[in-house]
Design an enzyme around this catalytic site. Structure first.
Site, PDB file in Angstrom:
ATOM      1  N   GLY A  11     -20.568  68.555 -57.005  1.00 51.91           N
ATOM      2  CA  GLY A  11     -19.386  68.320 -57.826  1.00 51.91           C
ATOM      3  C   GLY A  11     -18.252  67.709 -57.027  1.00 51.91           C
ATOM      4  O   GLY A  11     -18.334  67.540 -55.805  1.00 51.91           O
ATOM      5  N   ARG A  12     -17.176  67.379 -57.712  1.00 50.82           N
ATOM      6  CA  ARG A  12     -16.025  66.748 -57.054  1.00 50.82           C
ATOM      7  C   ARG A  12     -15.475  67.628 -55.939  1.00 50.82           C
ATOM      8  O   ARG A  12     -15.289  67.186 -54.808  1.00 50.82           O
ATOM      9  CB  ARG A  12     -14.920  66.484 -58.082  1.00 50.82           C
ATOM     10  CG  ARG A  12     -15.266  65.449 -59.136  1.00 50.82           C
ATOM     11  CD  ARG A  12     -14.100  65.267 -60.082  1.00 50.82           C
ATOM     12  NE  ARG A  12     -14.423  64.273 -61.117  1.00 50.82           N
ATOM     13  CZ  ARG A  12     -13.559  63.439 -61.643  1.00 50.82           C
ATOM     14  NH1 ARG A  12     -12.304  63.452 -61.235  1.00 50.82           N
ATOM     15  NH2 ARG A  12     -13.901  62.587 -62.579  1.00 50.82           N
ATOM     16  N   THR A 116      -6.961  80.330 -59.359  1.00 51.50           N
ATOM     17  CA  THR A 116      -7.140  79.180 -60.241  1.00 51.50           C
ATOM     18  C   THR A 116      -6.629  77.899 -59.595  1.00 51.50           C
ATOM     19  O   THR A 116      -6.835  76.813 -60.137  1.00 51.50           O
ATOM     20  CB  THR A 116      -6.399  79.398 -61.576  1.00 51.50           C
ATOM     21  OG1 THR A 116      -5.012  79.666 -61.309  1.00 51.50           O
ATOM     22  CG2 THR A 116      -6.999  80.574 -62.340  1.00 51.50           C
ATOM     23  N   HIS A 147      -4.386  66.636 -66.777  1.00 55.38           N
ATOM     24  CA  HIS A 147      -5.552  66.501 -65.906  1.00 55.38           C
ATOM     25  C   HIS A 147      -6.410  65.315 -66.347  1.00 55.38           C
ATOM     26  O   HIS A 147      -6.193  64.741 -67.415  1.00 55.38           O
ATOM     27  CB  HIS A 147      -6.408  67.768 -65.925  1.00 55.38           C
ATOM     28  CG  HIS A 147      -5.859  68.876 -65.087  1.00 55.38           C
ATOM     29  ND1 HIS A 147      -4.935  69.770 -65.574  1.00 55.38           N
ATOM     30  CD2 HIS A 147      -6.095  69.238 -63.797  1.00 55.38           C
ATOM     31  CE1 HIS A 147      -4.624  70.641 -64.621  1.00 55.38           C
ATOM     32  NE2 HIS A 147      -5.309  70.336 -63.533  1.00 55.38           N
ATOM     33  N   LYS A 151     -11.985  67.063 -67.458  1.00 58.30           N
ATOM     34  CA  LYS A 151     -11.756  68.504 -67.292  1.00 58.30           C
ATOM     35  C   LYS A 151     -12.224  69.255 -68.533  1.00 58.30           C
ATOM     36  O   LYS A 151     -11.878  68.897 -69.653  1.00 58.30           O
ATOM     37  CB  LYS A 151     -10.282  68.795 -67.007  1.00 58.30           C
ATOM     38  CG  LYS A 151     -10.036  70.266 -66.658  1.00 58.30           C
ATOM     39  CD  LYS A 151      -8.711  70.467 -65.979  1.00 58.30           C
ATOM     40  CE  LYS A 151      -8.485  71.926 -65.605  1.00 58.30           C
ATOM     41  NZ  LYS A 151      -9.493  72.421 -64.649  1.00 58.30           N
TER      42      LYS A 151
END
Length: 254
Positions: A11-12, A116, A147, A151
């Site tokens: 993932g990123r 978070t 975002h 997302k």
């Protein structure tokens, strides 16, 4: 040497964290987990159904999870049972998923950092928002976040943390998500979510009265800011006493 496994390796965030850790002198990347197998900075990546056996084989000190909520809800208990310290950055968890994760960490008697947002700046902003809310409790409050288009959760985990802080300090207030038509404002918190392009992360809290507006905001220009914070938390959590910690503990914020 701190041995690390990253869940969400392809993932990123996983990719950026992996690149940073692979260059750290006191850390060793020993594996990854994702929805497909492969290699990742020269180490093996397995699927989550093989996680328990994989952790037993590579014996990591810390497991970092930046995946999606259903995956994290499975990965974290497995890592806790294996005795690994945990860095959890996955957002969008339901209350039930979070309860299960917390219980697994306690049962496994391992240390875990859960946040978070791992940006140092955002964690400082949270403390400023709390202080401002206490002093501006009679002001109107609006939360705006933006975002990238991909997302999955809205509002963001960071925005949810902001809302939690506001509710603790000035609540309970109804949260109004967007407005349409002729709506008279009452005692509420307005929440506005923007999704588009490749916006890394923008968050703002506006406190407004009849005479002034105070806006506290944070803008991330690169995802590396979150990755660097997660790596900092990884170094901090290694060897800590069992328990659930936040980035405020890592940064020694009151």
């Amino acid at each position: 040497m701190i041995k690390v496994v990253i869940c969400g390796a392809f993932g990123r965030m996983g990719t950026i964290i992996g690149e940073i850790i692979s260059k750290e002198q006191d850390m060793q990347l020993v594996g990854g987990v994702d929805i497909k197998e492969g290699t990742f900075f020269g180490v093996p990546v397995v699927t989550s159904d093989k996680l328990a056996d994989f952790l037993s084989s590579v014996q990591p000190d810390v497991v970092i999870d930046f995946t999606v909520a259903p995956a994290a809800a499975q990965n974290v208990p497995v890592a806790a049972r294996a005795g690994c310290a945990i860095i959890l950055g996955t957002t969008g968890l339901t209350q039930e998923q979070r309860k299960g994760i917390d219980a697994a960490i306690r049962e496994g008697k391992v240390p875990a950092v859960i946040s978070t947002n791992y940006s140092i700046g955002m964690n400082i902003l949270w403390t400023l928002i709390r202080d401002a809310a206490r002093k501006l409790s009679d002001y109107d409050v609006e939360v705006i976040e933006a975002h990238h288009r991909y997302k999955k959760d809205a509002p963001s985990g960071t925005a949810r943390t902001i809302l939690q802080i506001l509710q603790e300090e000035i609540g309970p207030r109804e949260e109004i998500y967007g407005r349409e038509g002729m709506t008279e404002r009452s005692s509420e918190i307005g929440v506005h979510v923007i999704r588009g392009g490749d916006i890394v992360g923008d968050h703002a809290v506006m406190f407004a009265s009849n005479f002034e507006t105070v806006t506290l905001s944070h803008r991330a220009y690169d995802r590396s800011v979150f990755a660097e914070g997660a790596v900092r938390a990884t170094r901090w959590v290694f060897g800590k006493e069992p328990g659930i910690y936040g980035m405020k503990d890592v940064l020694n914020l009151s």
